[in-house]
Design a protein around this motif. Sequence first.
Motif, PDB file in Angstrom:
ATOM      1  N   LEU A  37      -4.499  -1.502   9.052  1.00  0.00           N
ATOM      2  CA  LEU A  37      -3.683  -3.074   9.159  1.00  0.00           C
ATOM      3  C   LEU A  37      -4.141  -3.215  10.716  1.00  0.00           C
ATOM      4  O   LEU A  37      -4.442  -4.400  10.889  1.00  0.00           O
ATOM      5  CB  LEU A  37      -2.361  -2.836   9.037  1.00  0.00           C
ATOM      6  CG  LEU A  37      -1.493  -2.661   7.859  1.00  0.00           C
ATOM      7  CD1 LEU A  37      -0.030  -2.624   7.900  1.00  0.00           C
ATOM      8  CD2 LEU A  37      -2.013  -3.486   6.819  1.00  0.00           C
ATOM      9  N   VAL A  60       0.802  -1.366  -0.140  1.00  0.00           N
ATOM     10  CA  VAL A  60       0.058   0.043   0.092  1.00  0.00           C
ATOM     11  C   VAL A  60       0.712   1.203   0.016  1.00  0.00           C
ATOM     12  O   VAL A  60       1.745   1.173   0.903  1.00  0.00           O
ATOM     13  CB  VAL A  60      -0.881   0.020   1.309  1.00  0.00           C
ATOM     14  CG1 VAL A  60      -1.892   1.301   1.339  1.00  0.00           C
ATOM     15  CG2 VAL A  60      -1.558  -1.277   1.267  1.00  0.00           C
ATOM     16  N   SER A  61       0.675   2.196  -0.906  1.00  0.00           N
ATOM     17  CA  SER A  61       1.109   3.491  -0.898  1.00  0.00           C
ATOM     18  C   SER A  61       0.339   4.436  -0.319  1.00  0.00           C
ATOM     19  O   SER A  61      -0.769   4.559  -0.971  1.00  0.00           O
ATOM     20  CB  SER A  61       1.679   3.824  -2.250  1.00  0.00           C
ATOM     21  OG  SER A  61       2.792   3.183  -2.637  1.00  0.00           O
ATOM     22  N   GLY A  62       0.718   5.230   0.806  1.00  0.00           N
ATOM     23  CA  GLY A  62      -0.070   6.041   1.363  1.00  0.00           C
ATOM     24  C   GLY A  62       0.568   6.503   2.613  1.00  0.00           C
ATOM     25  O   GLY A  62       1.604   6.248   3.096  1.00  0.00           O
ATOM     26  N   LEU A  63      -0.148   7.512   3.338  1.00  0.00           N
ATOM     27  CA  LEU A  63       0.110   7.917   4.672  1.00  0.00           C
ATOM     28  C   LEU A  63       0.404   6.660   5.476  1.00  0.00           C
ATOM     29  O   LEU A  63      -0.268   5.816   5.799  1.00  0.00           O
ATOM     30  CB  LEU A  63      -0.774   8.854   5.173  1.00  0.00           C
ATOM     31  CG  LEU A  63      -0.906  10.367   4.785  1.00  0.00           C
ATOM     32  CD1 LEU A  63      -2.236  11.032   5.075  1.00  0.00           C
ATOM     33  CD2 LEU A  63       0.405  11.327   4.774  1.00  0.00           C
ATOM     34  N   PHE A  64       1.629   6.551   6.239  1.00  0.00           N
ATOM     35  CA  PHE A  64       1.908   5.507   7.061  1.00  0.00           C
ATOM     36  C   PHE A  64       0.828   5.458   8.083  1.00  0.00           C
ATOM     37  O   PHE A  64       0.319   4.178   8.508  1.00  0.00           O
ATOM     38  CB  PHE A  64       3.153   5.489   7.719  1.00  0.00           C
ATOM     39  CG  PHE A  64       4.426   5.410   6.728  1.00  0.00           C
ATOM     40  CD1 PHE A  64       4.532   4.102   6.167  1.00  0.00           C
ATOM     41  CD2 PHE A  64       5.288   6.305   6.409  1.00  0.00           C
ATOM     42  CE1 PHE A  64       5.616   3.905   5.207  1.00  0.00           C
ATOM     43  CE2 PHE A  64       6.141   6.236   5.264  1.00  0.00           C
ATOM     44  CZ  PHE A  64       6.158   4.847   4.825  1.00  0.00           C
ATOM     45  N   PRO A  81       5.632  11.714   5.511  1.00  0.00           N
ATOM     46  CA  PRO A  81       4.629  10.810   6.162  1.00  0.00           C
ATOM     47  C   PRO A  81       4.072   9.813   5.275  1.00  0.00           C
ATOM     48  O   PRO A  81       3.383   8.912   5.799  1.00  0.00           O
ATOM     49  CB  PRO A  81       3.473  12.108   6.550  1.00  0.00           C
ATOM     50  CG  PRO A  81       3.596  13.004   5.429  1.00  0.00           C
ATOM     51  CD  PRO A  81       5.323  13.114   5.125  1.00  0.00           C
ATOM     52  N   ASN A  82       4.283   9.972   3.991  1.00  0.00           N
ATOM     53  CA  ASN A  82       3.560   8.821   3.198  1.00  0.00           C
ATOM     54  C   ASN A  82       4.852   8.095   2.662  1.00  0.00           C
ATOM     55  O   ASN A  82       5.887   8.475   2.495  1.00  0.00           O
ATOM     56  CB  ASN A  82       2.820   9.359   1.999  1.00  0.00           C
ATOM     57  CG  ASN A  82       3.455  10.426   1.174  1.00  0.00           C
ATOM     58  OD1 ASN A  82       4.326  11.058   1.886  1.00  0.00           O
ATOM     59  ND2 ASN A  82       3.317  10.200  -0.219  1.00  0.00           N
ATOM     60  N   GLY A  83       4.557   6.893   2.250  1.00  0.00           N
ATOM     61  CA  GLY A  83       5.682   5.769   1.520  1.00  0.00           C
ATOM     62  C   GLY A  83       4.997   4.564   1.276  1.00  0.00           C
ATOM     63  O   GLY A  83       3.733   4.425   1.147  1.00  0.00           O
ATOM     64  N   LYS A  84       5.651   3.459   1.161  1.00  0.00           N
ATOM     65  CA  LYS A  84       5.147   2.192   0.879  1.00  0.00           C
ATOM     66  C   LYS A  84       5.091   1.203   2.062  1.00  0.00           C
ATOM     67  O   LYS A  84       6.107   1.273   2.787  1.00  0.00           O
ATOM     68  CB  LYS A  84       5.707   1.742  -0.276  1.00  0.00           C
ATOM     69  CG  LYS A  84       5.434   2.434  -1.791  1.00  0.00           C
ATOM     70  CD  LYS A  84       6.030   1.518  -2.877  1.00  0.00           C
ATOM     71  CE  LYS A  84       7.316   0.881  -2.846  1.00  0.00           C
ATOM     72  NZ  LYS A  84       7.967   0.793  -3.908  1.00  0.00           N
ATOM     73  N   THR A  85       4.110   0.421   2.171  1.00  0.00           N
ATOM     74  CA  THR A  85       3.991  -0.766   3.232  1.00  0.00           C
ATOM     75  C   THR A  85       3.666  -1.908   2.613  1.00  0.00           C
ATOM     76  O   THR A  85       2.626  -2.127   2.123  1.00  0.00           O
ATOM     77  CB  THR A  85       2.884  -0.265   4.567  1.00  0.00           C
ATOM     78  OG1 THR A  85       3.174   0.923   4.670  1.00  0.00           O
ATOM     79  CG2 THR A  85       3.127  -1.250   5.717  1.00  0.00           C
ATOM     80  N   ASN A  86       4.564  -3.045   2.727  1.00  0.00           N
ATOM     81  CA  ASN A  86       4.173  -4.126   2.484  1.00  0.00           C
ATOM     82  C   ASN A  86       3.742  -4.961   3.563  1.00  0.00           C
ATOM     83  O   ASN A  86       4.185  -5.042   4.777  1.00  0.00           O
ATOM     84  CB  ASN A  86       5.666  -4.743   1.678  1.00  0.00           C
ATOM     85  CG  ASN A  86       5.344  -6.341   1.650  1.00  0.00           C
ATOM     86  OD1 ASN A  86       4.545  -7.186   2.083  1.00  0.00           O
ATOM     87  ND2 ASN A  86       6.241  -6.965   0.725  1.00  0.00           N
ATOM     88  N   ILE A  87       2.307  -5.377   3.260  1.00  0.00           N
ATOM     89  CA  ILE A  87       1.547  -5.916   4.616  1.00  0.00           C
ATOM     90  C   ILE A  87       1.763  -7.239   4.782  1.00  0.00           C
ATOM     91  O   ILE A  87       1.137  -7.838   5.663  1.00  0.00           O
ATOM     92  CB  ILE A  87       0.084  -5.226   4.348  1.00  0.00           C
ATOM     93  CG1 ILE A  87      -0.651  -6.279   3.280  1.00  0.00           C
ATOM     94  CG2 ILE A  87      -0.084  -3.981   4.145  1.00  0.00           C
ATOM     95  CD1 ILE A  87      -2.351  -5.982   3.115  1.00  0.00           C
ATOM     96  N   VAL A 102      -2.333   3.941   7.000  1.00  0.00           N
ATOM     97  CA  VAL A 102      -2.361   2.605   6.431  1.00  0.00           C
ATOM     98  C   VAL A 102      -2.251   1.692   7.606  1.00  0.00           C
ATOM     99  O   VAL A 102      -2.807   0.556   7.680  1.00  0.00           O
ATOM    100  CB  VAL A 102      -1.235   2.427   5.555  1.00  0.00           C
ATOM    101  CG1 VAL A 102      -0.836   1.180   5.358  1.00  0.00           C
ATOM    102  CG2 VAL A 102      -1.286   3.194   4.287  1.00  0.00           C
ATOM    103  N   ASN A 103      -1.405   2.206   8.636  1.00  0.00           N
ATOM    104  CA  ASN A 103      -1.358   1.651   9.882  1.00  0.00           C
ATOM    105  C   ASN A 103      -2.594   1.081  10.670  1.00  0.00           C
ATOM    106  O   ASN A 103      -2.846   0.121  11.188  1.00  0.00           O
ATOM    107  CB  ASN A 103      -0.295   1.933  10.771  1.00  0.00           C
ATOM    108  CG  ASN A 103       0.970   1.786  10.300  1.00  0.00           C
ATOM    109  OD1 ASN A 103       1.264   0.777   9.742  1.00  0.00           O
ATOM    110  ND2 ASN A 103       2.230   2.617  10.770  1.00  0.00           N
TER     111      ASN A 103
END
Lengths: 215, 237
Positions: free
Chosen positions: A112, A101-105, B223-229, A108-109
């Motif tokens: 999750l 997911v690309s977006g604000l951490f 504040p934004n980036g990528k997250t591998n879930i 996104v957290n």
Amino acid sequence: MTHTMHRQGSVESLKEDYVVLVMGGDIPFDIYRRLWQKRFPRIYEMVKKVLLNLGILKLLRIIKKAKPTGSCRSPVFNNKRELAGYLKQLKEKNRGKSVVVSGLFDEVNDCLKELNLYPHTVQFSLGIFGKKELLPEKEILEITTMCGHHMISAPLVEKLTSDIKNGNVSLEEAIRVMSEQCVCGVFNKERTCKLMAALIDRLYSLSYDKTRATY
Amino acid sequence: MRINLEKCIGCMECISYCPARAITARGAKCTVDENRCFECYVCLTSGICPVDAFEKISLKWPRILRHIFSSVAMIHKGTGIDGRGTAEMKTNDVTGRYRHGEVGFTVDVGRPGIGTTFEDIKKISMAVAKVGVKFEKMNPLTKLMRDKTTGRLRDDIKGERVLSCVLEFKTEDNKAISVINALKDVSKLVNTVFSVGCICRCRPDGTIPVKNMLDEAGIFYRPNGKTNIGLGRPLAP
């Protein structure tokens, strides 16, 4: 492939911008092929000879080449509710594919946590280095960085704002023109609509009438 | 790319589409400055020309690199995927490319939207190589290196211009800040911009070791980036 990584904008604006990429491994076929080649070189060469004779390798190469362009098309979401819903579906399907997911951490957290998931790997954007004086102005960069491959040029955004001002094209038409350049489909049209309206307002003091979809 | 002057009607509509700003008006016609052109084919694929005046030119080595690194539709022979790098952290849960104790970096040279030459890319790759990094083998740019320990690129490509290229490498976590400092230093020597990504495998509880390092060193991150879930099924333990 860092095309969704460096999207610019304020936190408020980025709260309406999430891209999800679903990917298999790094072409598992090639990984297994290399493993075979390394561990069992004689068997590998024998199998290759047989496949070559049968023309199967040629066929595989043709199929690989014929892969349609824009195959990395990814869904874009404007709010974290929809994002969480989509991630929930992916979790339930359990296909074993990587989901990024690309977006604000922070946002996104939150999603999750709801799904009882933890981030596996993250990538921070440390920003832009080098000759920043070459860059277009901030508001234009917020639009062009939404096509991370930069198929949408800054002069095109400038021209379209001027065309809208002169009544040559509508805002919707301008956004359609820009989004068509982004073959990966990660260009967020709704966010662009707001950014373009704000840019035109700043440049020409024109306000967008949402109800009539016109200036 | 070239414009057939016999066909061109001089409508000038194509000028703004060019990411390289290589199309200019000359009299009542448009021409492409072949030295500036990235061979990204945006002018052609946009379909903006009403008379189909754009014509592809023969792309021989090393000019073909312009197209390979600038066109999105191009699939690299080395990686087997489209785009300008590999799947880097996107498939880390499957491939295990970045492990605990390692920090990965992606340096998008020429991005956002400015473009670069291989001469500038070489300056950056050689600067980080001095710190001690391991370049990603599958990355198309690594394949153009004459020496992977020094980051030196082939000499015959240095004049070629591309829309962007991704340098991918990793290092031990205790060298991460030195790498960033090397990038800051070399940023004063290049004639372009570059966007930097910093990759880190999270701990099982979701905490991110590199975050503390960046905070302590006072290094900015967005504040934004990528997250591998972590939904991918690992190929290796």
